[in-house]
Scaffold this motif. Structure first.
Motif, PDB file in Angstrom:
ATOM      1  N   TRP A  50       0.832  -1.193   0.000  1.00  0.00           N
ATOM      2  CA  TRP A  50       0.000   0.000   0.000  1.00  0.00           C
ATOM      3  C   TRP A  50       0.875   1.254   0.000  1.00  0.00           C
ATOM      4  O   TRP A  50       1.921   1.278   0.618  1.00  0.00           O
ATOM      5  CB  TRP A  50      -0.880   0.020   1.251  1.00  0.00           C
ATOM      6  CG  TRP A  50      -1.767  -1.185   1.376  1.00  0.00           C
ATOM      7  CD1 TRP A  50      -1.462  -2.366   1.977  1.00  0.00           C
ATOM      8  CD2 TRP A  50      -3.093  -1.323   0.882  1.00  0.00           C
ATOM      9  NE1 TRP A  50      -2.528  -3.221   1.897  1.00  0.00           N
ATOM     10  CE2 TRP A  50      -3.541  -2.608   1.223  1.00  0.00           C
ATOM     11  CE3 TRP A  50      -3.956  -0.468   0.186  1.00  0.00           C
ATOM     12  CZ2 TRP A  50      -4.815  -3.070   0.898  1.00  0.00           C
ATOM     13  CZ3 TRP A  50      -5.221  -0.925  -0.140  1.00  0.00           C
ATOM     14  CH2 TRP A  50      -5.637  -2.213   0.216  1.00  0.00           C
ATOM     15  N   GLN A  51       0.406   2.294  -0.713  1.00  0.00           N
ATOM     16  CA  GLN A  51       1.097   3.581  -0.710  1.00  0.00           C
ATOM     17  C   GLN A  51       0.140   4.658  -0.221  1.00  0.00           C
ATOM     18  O   GLN A  51      -1.011   4.744  -0.655  1.00  0.00           O
ATOM     19  CB  GLN A  51       1.607   3.954  -2.102  1.00  0.00           C
ATOM     20  CG  GLN A  51       2.363   5.276  -2.091  1.00  0.00           C
ATOM     21  CD  GLN A  51       3.046   5.591  -3.417  1.00  0.00           C
ATOM     22  OE1 GLN A  51       2.936   4.848  -4.380  1.00  0.00           O
ATOM     23  NE2 GLN A  51       3.747   6.709  -3.449  1.00  0.00           N
ATOM     24  N   ARG A  52       0.644   5.485   0.693  1.00  0.00           N
ATOM     25  CA  ARG A  52      -0.161   6.561   1.255  1.00  0.00           C
ATOM     26  C   ARG A  52      -0.424   7.620   0.196  1.00  0.00           C
ATOM     27  O   ARG A  52       0.478   8.032  -0.529  1.00  0.00           O
ATOM     28  CB  ARG A  52       0.552   7.172   2.468  1.00  0.00           C
ATOM     29  CG  ARG A  52      -0.283   8.196   3.199  1.00  0.00           C
ATOM     30  CD  ARG A  52       0.382   8.667   4.470  1.00  0.00           C
ATOM     31  NE  ARG A  52      -0.436   9.681   5.129  1.00  0.00           N
ATOM     32  CZ  ARG A  52      -0.041  10.402   6.147  1.00  0.00           C
ATOM     33  NH1 ARG A  52       1.181  10.225   6.658  1.00  0.00           N
ATOM     34  NH2 ARG A  52      -0.842  11.306   6.678  1.00  0.00           N
ATOM     35  N   THR A  53      -1.671   8.092   0.130  1.00  0.00           N
ATOM     36  CA  THR A  53      -2.053   9.098  -0.873  1.00  0.00           C
ATOM     37  C   THR A  53      -2.206  10.491  -0.279  1.00  0.00           C
ATOM     38  O   THR A  53      -2.334  11.455  -1.033  1.00  0.00           O
ATOM     39  CB  THR A  53      -3.379   8.703  -1.565  1.00  0.00           C
ATOM     40  OG1 THR A  53      -4.411   8.604  -0.572  1.00  0.00           O
ATOM     41  CG2 THR A  53      -3.238   7.384  -2.314  1.00  0.00           C
ATOM     42  N   THR A  64       3.398  -2.642   3.894  1.00  0.00           N
ATOM     43  CA  THR A  64       3.278  -3.968   3.308  1.00  0.00           C
ATOM     44  C   THR A  64       2.763  -4.908   4.393  1.00  0.00           C
ATOM     45  O   THR A  64       3.329  -4.963   5.485  1.00  0.00           O
ATOM     46  CB  THR A  64       4.643  -4.474   2.797  1.00  0.00           C
ATOM     47  OG1 THR A  64       5.101  -3.561   1.795  1.00  0.00           O
ATOM     48  CG2 THR A  64       4.536  -5.866   2.205  1.00  0.00           C
ATOM     49  N   TRP A  65       1.681  -5.627   4.097  1.00  0.00           N
ATOM     50  CA  TRP A  65       1.084  -6.576   5.036  1.00  0.00           C
ATOM     51  C   TRP A  65       1.166  -7.992   4.481  1.00  0.00           C
ATOM     52  O   TRP A  65       0.887  -8.216   3.302  1.00  0.00           O
ATOM     53  CB  TRP A  65      -0.386  -6.226   5.280  1.00  0.00           C
ATOM     54  CG  TRP A  65      -0.579  -5.062   6.189  1.00  0.00           C
ATOM     55  CD1 TRP A  65      -0.693  -3.748   5.837  1.00  0.00           C
ATOM     56  CD2 TRP A  65      -0.679  -5.113   7.607  1.00  0.00           C
ATOM     57  NE1 TRP A  65      -0.860  -2.962   6.953  1.00  0.00           N
ATOM     58  CE2 TRP A  65      -0.861  -3.788   8.058  1.00  0.00           C
ATOM     59  CE3 TRP A  65      -0.634  -6.141   8.542  1.00  0.00           C
ATOM     60  CZ2 TRP A  65      -0.996  -3.471   9.405  1.00  0.00           C
ATOM     61  CZ3 TRP A  65      -0.779  -5.822   9.882  1.00  0.00           C
ATOM     62  CH2 TRP A  65      -0.951  -4.503  10.302  1.00  0.00           C
ATOM     63  N   GLU A 145     -11.245  -0.209  -2.801  1.00  0.00           N
ATOM     64  CA  GLU A 145      -9.828  -0.525  -3.016  1.00  0.00           C
ATOM     65  C   GLU A 145      -8.911   0.311  -2.121  1.00  0.00           C
ATOM     66  O   GLU A 145      -7.698   0.273  -2.283  1.00  0.00           O
ATOM     67  CB  GLU A 145      -9.462  -0.299  -4.493  1.00  0.00           C
ATOM     68  CG  GLU A 145     -10.131  -1.279  -5.439  1.00  0.00           C
ATOM     69  CD  GLU A 145      -9.722  -2.725  -5.161  1.00  0.00           C
ATOM     70  OE1 GLU A 145      -8.511  -3.003  -5.022  1.00  0.00           O
ATOM     71  OE2 GLU A 145     -10.626  -3.572  -5.064  1.00  0.00           O
ATOM     72  N   ASP A 146      -9.491   1.073  -1.219  1.00  0.00           N
ATOM     73  CA  ASP A 146      -8.707   1.950  -0.351  1.00  0.00           C
ATOM     74  C   ASP A 146      -8.549   1.341   1.035  1.00  0.00           C
ATOM     75  O   ASP A 146      -9.454   0.686   1.556  1.00  0.00           O
ATOM     76  CB  ASP A 146      -9.384   3.315  -0.205  1.00  0.00           C
ATOM     77  CG  ASP A 146      -9.487   4.057  -1.525  1.00  0.00           C
ATOM     78  OD1 ASP A 146      -8.695   3.778  -2.441  1.00  0.00           O
ATOM     79  OD2 ASP A 146     -10.376   4.921  -1.635  1.00  0.00           O
ATOM     80  N   LEU A 147      -7.395   1.585   1.627  1.00  0.00           N
ATOM     81  CA  LEU A 147      -7.130   1.204   3.006  1.00  0.00           C
ATOM     82  C   LEU A 147      -6.949   2.499   3.782  1.00  0.00           C
ATOM     83  O   LEU A 147      -6.177   3.369   3.372  1.00  0.00           O
ATOM     84  CB  LEU A 147      -5.869   0.345   3.100  1.00  0.00           C
ATOM     85  CG  LEU A 147      -5.485  -0.151   4.489  1.00  0.00           C
ATOM     86  CD1 LEU A 147      -6.543  -1.119   5.026  1.00  0.00           C
ATOM     87  CD2 LEU A 147      -4.121  -0.828   4.446  1.00  0.00           C
ATOM     88  N   PHE A 162      -4.522   5.025   1.968  1.00  0.00           N
ATOM     89  CA  PHE A 162      -3.625   4.215   1.136  1.00  0.00           C
ATOM     90  C   PHE A 162      -4.368   3.676  -0.076  1.00  0.00           C
ATOM     91  O   PHE A 162      -5.558   3.370  -0.022  1.00  0.00           O
ATOM     92  CB  PHE A 162      -3.097   3.012   1.931  1.00  0.00           C
ATOM     93  CG  PHE A 162      -2.211   3.360   3.081  1.00  0.00           C
ATOM     94  CD1 PHE A 162      -0.842   3.503   2.908  1.00  0.00           C
ATOM     95  CD2 PHE A 162      -2.739   3.513   4.354  1.00  0.00           C
ATOM     96  CE1 PHE A 162      -0.016   3.793   3.988  1.00  0.00           C
ATOM     97  CE2 PHE A 162      -1.922   3.805   5.444  1.00  0.00           C
ATOM     98  CZ  PHE A 162      -0.547   3.961   5.258  1.00  0.00           C
ATOM     99  N   LYS A 163      -3.614   3.542  -1.169  1.00  0.00           N
ATOM    100  CA  LYS A 163      -4.064   2.832  -2.374  1.00  0.00           C
ATOM    101  C   LYS A 163      -3.167   1.619  -2.539  1.00  0.00           C
ATOM    102  O   LYS A 163      -1.964   1.675  -2.249  1.00  0.00           O
ATOM    103  CB  LYS A 163      -3.929   3.705  -3.632  1.00  0.00           C
ATOM    104  CG  LYS A 163      -4.920   4.823  -3.720  1.00  0.00           C
ATOM    105  CD  LYS A 163      -6.218   4.326  -4.286  1.00  0.00           C
ATOM    106  CE  LYS A 163      -7.156   5.499  -4.520  1.00  0.00           C
ATOM    107  NZ  LYS A 163      -8.520   5.106  -4.642  1.00  0.00           N
TER     108      LYS A 163
END
Length: 166
Positions: A50-53, A64-65, A145-147, A162-163
Protein backbone atom coordinates in the motif's frame (compact mmCIF):
# COMPACT_ATOMS: atom_id res chain seq x y z
CA UNK A 1 -57.13 -24.26 45.63
CA UNK A 2 -55.76 -20.89 46.69
CA UNK A 3 -52.40 -22.49 47.59
CA UNK A 4 -52.05 -24.48 44.35
CA UNK A 5 -52.62 -21.50 42.03
CA UNK A 6 -49.77 -19.35 43.43
CA UNK A 7 -47.44 -22.39 43.42
CA UNK A 8 -48.39 -23.12 39.81
CA UNK A 9 -47.69 -19.48 38.83
CA UNK A 10 -44.40 -19.55 40.74
CA UNK A 11 -43.35 -22.79 39.00
CA UNK A 12 -44.17 -21.38 35.54
CA UNK A 13 -42.36 -18.09 36.30
CA UNK A 14 -39.30 -19.99 37.50
CA UNK A 15 -39.23 -22.13 34.34
CA UNK A 16 -39.50 -19.04 32.11
CA UNK A 17 -36.74 -17.28 34.04
CA UNK A 18 -34.47 -20.32 33.76
CA UNK A 19 -35.06 -20.58 30.02
CA UNK A 20 -34.32 -16.86 29.53
CA UNK A 21 -31.19 -17.16 31.64
CA UNK A 22 -29.93 -20.11 29.56
CA UNK A 23 -30.68 -18.29 26.33
CA UNK A 24 -28.69 -15.26 27.46
CA UNK A 25 -25.78 -17.46 28.49
CA UNK A 26 -25.88 -19.34 25.19
CA UNK A 27 -25.92 -16.11 23.21
CA UNK A 28 -22.98 -14.79 25.22
CA UNK A 29 -20.94 -17.96 24.90
CA UNK A 30 -21.68 -18.24 21.18
CA UNK A 31 -20.58 -14.64 20.67
CA UNK A 32 -17.40 -15.34 22.62
CA UNK A 33 -16.78 -18.47 20.57
CA UNK A 34 -17.16 -16.54 17.34
CA UNK A 35 -14.66 -13.92 18.49
CA UNK A 36 -12.15 -16.47 19.78
CA UNK A 37 -12.48 -18.59 16.63
CA UNK A 38 -11.38 -15.69 14.42
CA UNK A 39 -8.25 -16.61 12.58
CA UNK A 40 -5.77 -14.37 10.80
CA UNK A 41 -7.58 -15.02 7.51
CA UNK A 42 -10.25 -12.69 8.86
CA UNK A 43 -7.75 -9.87 8.29
CA UNK A 44 -6.86 -10.85 4.70
CA UNK A 45 -8.21 -7.52 3.48
CA UNK A 46 -4.97 -5.98 4.83
CA UNK A 47 -2.73 -8.11 2.61
CA UNK A 48 -0.57 -6.46 -0.01
CA UNK A 49 1.53 -3.40 -0.70
CA UNK A 50 0.00 0.00 0.00
CA UNK A 51 1.10 3.58 -0.71
CA UNK A 52 -0.16 6.56 1.26
CA UNK A 53 -2.05 9.10 -0.87
CA UNK A 54 -2.32 11.95 1.65
CA UNK A 55 1.39 12.35 2.46
CA UNK A 56 3.09 15.67 2.99
CA UNK A 57 4.75 17.15 -0.10
CA UNK A 58 8.06 15.37 -0.85
CA UNK A 59 7.30 12.27 1.24
CA UNK A 60 6.23 8.78 0.20
CA UNK A 61 4.88 6.35 2.83
CA UNK A 62 4.36 2.63 2.23
CA UNK A 63 2.93 -0.31 4.17
CA UNK A 64 3.28 -3.97 3.31
CA UNK A 65 1.08 -6.58 5.04
CA UNK A 66 1.59 -10.35 4.99
CA UNK A 67 -0.04 -13.24 6.85
CA UNK A 68 2.53 -15.44 8.59
CA UNK A 69 0.09 -18.06 9.97
CA UNK A 70 -3.41 -18.42 11.43
CA UNK A 71 -2.63 -16.16 14.36
CA UNK A 72 -0.08 -13.63 13.06
CA UNK A 73 0.10 -10.82 10.52
CA UNK A 74 3.22 -8.79 9.89
CA UNK A 75 3.55 -5.28 8.51
CA UNK A 76 6.45 -3.07 7.58
CA UNK A 77 5.79 0.62 7.15
CA UNK A 78 8.27 3.26 6.09
CA UNK A 79 8.51 6.82 4.78
CA UNK A 80 10.93 8.02 2.12
CA UNK A 81 12.15 11.53 1.42
CA UNK A 82 13.78 11.28 -1.98
CA UNK A 83 15.55 7.92 -1.58
CA UNK A 84 16.26 8.16 2.16
CA UNK A 85 14.21 6.24 4.73
CA UNK A 86 13.26 8.82 7.36
CA UNK A 87 10.85 6.70 9.41
CA UNK A 88 9.91 3.05 9.72
CA UNK A 89 7.93 0.70 11.93
CA UNK A 90 7.18 -3.00 12.18
CA UNK A 91 3.79 -4.27 13.29
CA UNK A 92 2.65 -7.69 14.41
CA UNK A 93 -1.10 -8.32 14.58
CA UNK A 94 -1.04 -11.32 16.90
CA UNK A 95 -3.60 -13.51 18.60
CA UNK A 96 -2.74 -14.25 22.23
CA UNK A 97 -5.20 -16.84 23.59
CA UNK A 98 -8.56 -15.26 22.68
CA UNK A 99 -7.43 -11.64 22.26
CA UNK A 100 -5.75 -9.91 19.33
CA UNK A 101 -2.94 -7.39 19.81
CA UNK A 102 -1.48 -4.80 17.45
CA UNK A 103 2.21 -4.65 18.47
CA UNK A 104 4.12 -1.66 17.08
CA UNK A 105 7.92 -1.49 17.04
CA UNK A 106 9.45 1.71 15.72
CA UNK A 107 13.05 2.31 14.72
CA UNK A 108 15.52 2.66 17.58
CA UNK A 109 13.18 0.97 20.13
CA UNK A 110 13.88 -2.51 21.45
CA UNK A 111 10.34 -3.29 22.64
CA UNK A 112 6.90 -2.95 21.13
CA UNK A 113 3.98 -0.79 22.16
CA UNK A 114 0.94 -3.05 22.35
CA UNK A 115 -2.64 -2.11 21.53
CA UNK A 116 -5.50 -4.47 22.32
CA UNK A 117 -8.06 -5.08 19.58
CA UNK A 118 -11.34 -3.71 20.93
CA UNK A 119 -13.60 -3.64 17.85
CA UNK A 120 -13.71 -5.69 14.66
CA UNK A 121 -15.87 -6.05 11.57
CA UNK A 122 -15.22 -7.91 8.31
CA UNK A 123 -13.26 -4.93 6.95
CA UNK A 124 -12.20 -2.89 9.97
CA UNK A 125 -10.75 -2.99 13.44
CA UNK A 126 -9.78 -0.65 16.25
CA UNK A 127 -7.09 -1.13 18.89
CA UNK A 128 -6.54 0.77 22.11
CA UNK A 129 -3.80 1.45 24.62
CA UNK A 130 -5.06 4.16 26.98
CA UNK A 131 -1.68 4.28 28.77
CA UNK A 132 0.26 5.27 25.65
CA UNK A 133 0.92 8.99 25.14
CA UNK A 134 0.25 9.04 21.40
CA UNK A 135 -1.59 7.38 19.89
CA UNK A 136 -4.11 5.86 22.27
CA UNK A 137 -6.19 4.35 19.46
CA UNK A 138 -5.32 2.90 16.07
CA UNK A 139 -8.00 2.02 13.57
CA UNK A 140 -7.93 0.43 10.12
CA UNK A 141 -10.71 -0.01 7.59
CA UNK A 142 -10.97 -1.02 3.97
CA UNK A 143 -13.37 0.84 1.71
CA UNK A 144 -13.44 -0.52 -1.84
CA UNK A 145 -9.83 -0.53 -3.02
CA UNK A 146 -8.71 1.95 -0.35
CA UNK A 147 -7.13 1.20 3.01
CA UNK A 148 -7.60 3.85 5.69
CA UNK A 149 -5.87 4.11 9.04
CA UNK A 150 -6.41 6.61 11.82
CA UNK A 151 -4.31 7.22 14.90
CA UNK A 152 -5.59 9.40 17.73
CA UNK A 153 -5.23 10.37 21.36
CA UNK A 154 -8.71 11.88 21.59
CA UNK A 155 -7.46 15.41 20.86
CA UNK A 156 -5.24 14.94 17.81
CA UNK A 157 -6.24 12.66 14.95
CA UNK A 158 -4.02 11.74 12.01
CA UNK A 159 -5.62 10.01 9.01
CA UNK A 160 -3.69 7.79 6.59
CA UNK A 161 -5.22 6.99 3.20
CA UNK A 162 -3.63 4.22 1.14
CA UNK A 163 -4.06 2.83 -2.37
CA UNK A 164 -2.98 -0.67 -3.23
CA UNK A 165 0.17 -0.89 -5.33
CA UNK A 166 -0.37 -3.32 -8.19
Amino acid sequence: MKIKFPLYVLAITTCIACNNSNTAEDTGSNATSRVSENKAKDFDWLLGNWQRTNDEQGKQTFETWARLNDSTYKSHGYTLVKKDTVWQEHVLLVKNNTDWYFKVSVQNESSSTDFKLTQKTDTSFQCENPLNDFPKTIGYNKSGEDLNAVISDGNTTIPYHFKKIK
